[in-house]
Design a protein around this motif. Sequence first.
Motif, mmCIF file in Angstrom:
data_model
loop_
_atom_site.group_PDB
_atom_site.id
_atom_site.type_symbol
_atom_site.label_atom_id
_atom_site.label_comp_id
_atom_site.label_asym_id
_atom_site.label_seq_id
_atom_site.Cartn_x
_atom_site.Cartn_y
_atom_site.Cartn_z
ATOM 1 N N VAL A 160 0.901 -1.219 0.012
ATOM 2 C CA VAL A 160 -0.294 0.032 -0.297
ATOM 3 C C VAL A 160 1.114 1.436 -0.238
ATOM 4 O O VAL A 160 1.756 1.929 0.890
ATOM 5 C CB VAL A 160 -0.870 0.296 1.252
ATOM 6 C CG1 VAL A 160 -1.412 1.435 1.023
ATOM 7 C CG2 VAL A 160 -1.871 -1.175 1.120
ATOM 8 N N VAL A 161 0.901 2.126 -1.224
ATOM 9 C CA VAL A 161 2.026 3.000 -1.194
ATOM 10 C C VAL A 161 1.062 4.644 -0.535
ATOM 11 O O VAL A 161 -0.065 4.526 -1.025
ATOM 12 C CB VAL A 161 1.994 3.628 -2.760
ATOM 13 C CG1 VAL A 161 2.851 4.748 -2.929
ATOM 14 C CG2 VAL A 161 2.808 1.688 -2.526
ATOM 15 N N ASN A 194 6.148 9.065 -3.833
ATOM 16 C CA ASN A 194 5.923 8.960 -4.700
ATOM 17 C C ASN A 194 7.016 7.716 -5.182
ATOM 18 O O ASN A 194 8.484 7.738 -4.897
ATOM 19 C CB ASN A 194 6.386 10.185 -5.736
ATOM 20 C CG ASN A 194 6.767 9.759 -7.439
ATOM 21 O OD1 ASN A 194 6.595 8.865 -7.784
ATOM 22 N ND2 ASN A 194 6.641 11.176 -7.943
ATOM 23 N N ILE A 195 7.020 6.381 -5.414
ATOM 24 C CA ILE A 195 7.814 5.469 -4.908
ATOM 25 C C ILE A 195 9.373 5.356 -6.875
ATOM 26 O O ILE A 195 9.872 4.989 -6.203
ATOM 27 C CB ILE A 195 6.805 4.446 -5.005
ATOM 28 C CG1 ILE A 195 6.675 3.461 -5.748
ATOM 29 C CG2 ILE A 195 7.431 4.211 -3.221
ATOM 30 C CD1 ILE A 195 5.892 2.308 -6.102
ATOM 31 N N VAL A 203 -2.342 2.168 -4.477
ATOM 32 C CA VAL A 203 -1.702 3.971 -4.531
ATOM 33 C C VAL A 203 -2.704 4.528 -4.010
ATOM 34 O O VAL A 203 -4.059 4.733 -4.731
ATOM 35 C CB VAL A 203 -1.810 3.975 -5.423
ATOM 36 C CG1 VAL A 203 -0.517 5.283 -6.006
ATOM 37 C CG2 VAL A 203 0.077 3.740 -5.991
ATOM 38 N N VAL A 204 -2.787 5.074 -2.917
ATOM 39 C CA VAL A 204 -3.090 6.375 -2.426
ATOM 40 C C VAL A 204 -2.412 7.715 -3.101
ATOM 41 O O VAL A 204 -0.946 7.446 -2.185
ATOM 42 C CB VAL A 204 -2.960 6.157 -1.014
ATOM 43 C CG1 VAL A 204 -4.539 7.520 -0.458
ATOM 44 C CG2 VAL A 204 -3.649 5.403 -0.603
ATOM 45 N N LEU A 211 -5.466 -1.147 -7.149
ATOM 46 C CA LEU A 211 -6.078 -0.060 -7.034
ATOM 47 C C LEU A 211 -5.560 1.055 -6.654
ATOM 48 O O LEU A 211 -5.098 1.056 -6.144
ATOM 49 C CB LEU A 211 -7.000 -0.738 -5.612
ATOM 50 C CG LEU A 211 -7.663 0.219 -4.456
ATOM 51 C CD1 LEU A 211 -8.889 0.427 -5.842
ATOM 52 C CD2 LEU A 211 -8.012 -0.702 -3.484
ATOM 53 N N VAL A 212 -6.678 2.598 -7.355
ATOM 54 C CA VAL A 212 -6.002 3.718 -7.053
ATOM 55 C C VAL A 212 -7.153 4.205 -5.815
ATOM 56 O O VAL A 212 -7.899 4.173 -6.246
ATOM 57 C CB VAL A 212 -6.195 4.262 -8.607
ATOM 58 C CG1 VAL A 212 -5.390 5.831 -8.129
ATOM 59 C CG2 VAL A 212 -4.689 3.591 -8.892
ATOM 60 N N LEU A 213 -6.627 4.760 -4.713
ATOM 61 C CA LEU A 213 -7.498 4.864 -3.534
ATOM 62 C C LEU A 213 -7.280 7.280 -3.949
ATOM 63 O O LEU A 213 -5.899 7.372 -2.992
ATOM 64 C CB LEU A 213 -7.759 4.589 -2.263
ATOM 65 C CG LEU A 213 -7.660 3.410 -2.276
ATOM 66 C CD1 LEU A 213 -7.716 2.856 -1.313
ATOM 67 C CD2 LEU A 213 -9.071 3.168 -2.757
#
Length: 349
Positions: A37-38, A42-43, A65-66, A79-81
């Motif tokens: 969970v990122v 900004n990896i 990614v949030v 999944l993008v939150l």
Amino acid sequence: DGGGSKYPLASEESQGLTHGLVQATVNASPYPIKGWVVYGQNILESIPQRQNTLKAIEQLEFMAVVDVLPMEQVNYADLVLPEATYLERYDPPAFVTTAKRPYVALRQPAIEPLHESKPGWWIAKQLANRLGLGDFFPWKDPDEHLSKVLAPLSVNIAELTALGAASFEGHPYIEDRNEQDGPLFPTQSGKIELKSSVLEDLHFDPLPKYTPTDPPPAGYVRLIYGRAPMHSFSRSENNSWLNDLMPENQVWLSTAIAGQFGVHDGDKIVLENQDGARSSPLAARVTEGIRNDCAYMVHGFGTHAKALTKAYDKGASDTDLITRVAIDPIMGATGMRVNFVRVLRQERS
């Protein structure tokens, strides 16, 4: 796992531990890591050795990614939150305890979140509820959470929300202290230590010794990086007003080094590092304001995220050129100024 024993003085938010998590995912050691969970990072721009990060992502079964912007990392997410920006959300109260009179500051929303974005607290609470962990979030909204957090401090919540900050009683300042207040310094002896007893107990050198860095190879200069006053890492380059102030970065070269490379101020050049990694073209800034053995770039440009329409492919990414790192043996921090670059080609402006 093992971070606390391998690097006993590392902090949990240490960049070194983030880099270590990527490596642990690639190596599947001490066990396979199946999901990330990122959040708040900004990896692909902030972690060095980009290809290693991409390799780790490929090995994951799931990545969420949030983020507040469509950074490149969202393209790899299952999944993008979308999170609301700082102007649209409450953030946890910030406590400043080092002032003579400590205070708590509160960030409150100025407008409602746009579109389908949600505040970070809402995302965390919803995930917890759906995972059966709702008991860890025993409050219904930020107001109730704030009341519980501030209860031990006797802070006037009405004053805090109206003014944005409120002070409270803290520990005595230096001139007001007495023996009953305990030691002033957070050391084993309670005194200023010129020789660190903590390092000595861990069998490290208790007195720092200067270790010279490796000099640049012939024909190369050391790559260093930093910030510009109008930008914040890679978060603000797509902002229209800030983009107008600085739409792309440059590479600073000293007059002497630019002369050796045959570069003039304003020339578009490409940098190549010691491992053959190349930058996007960017303009040279020839200046007396930098050492002869270094090249300097502002971090955060050269993004590969096409959805960032104002920032996409503007300037060059220093992360693309950071293919080597040096790990601090005491606290695990990742040293990234160990890469060297040369001018591969140039075009007259």
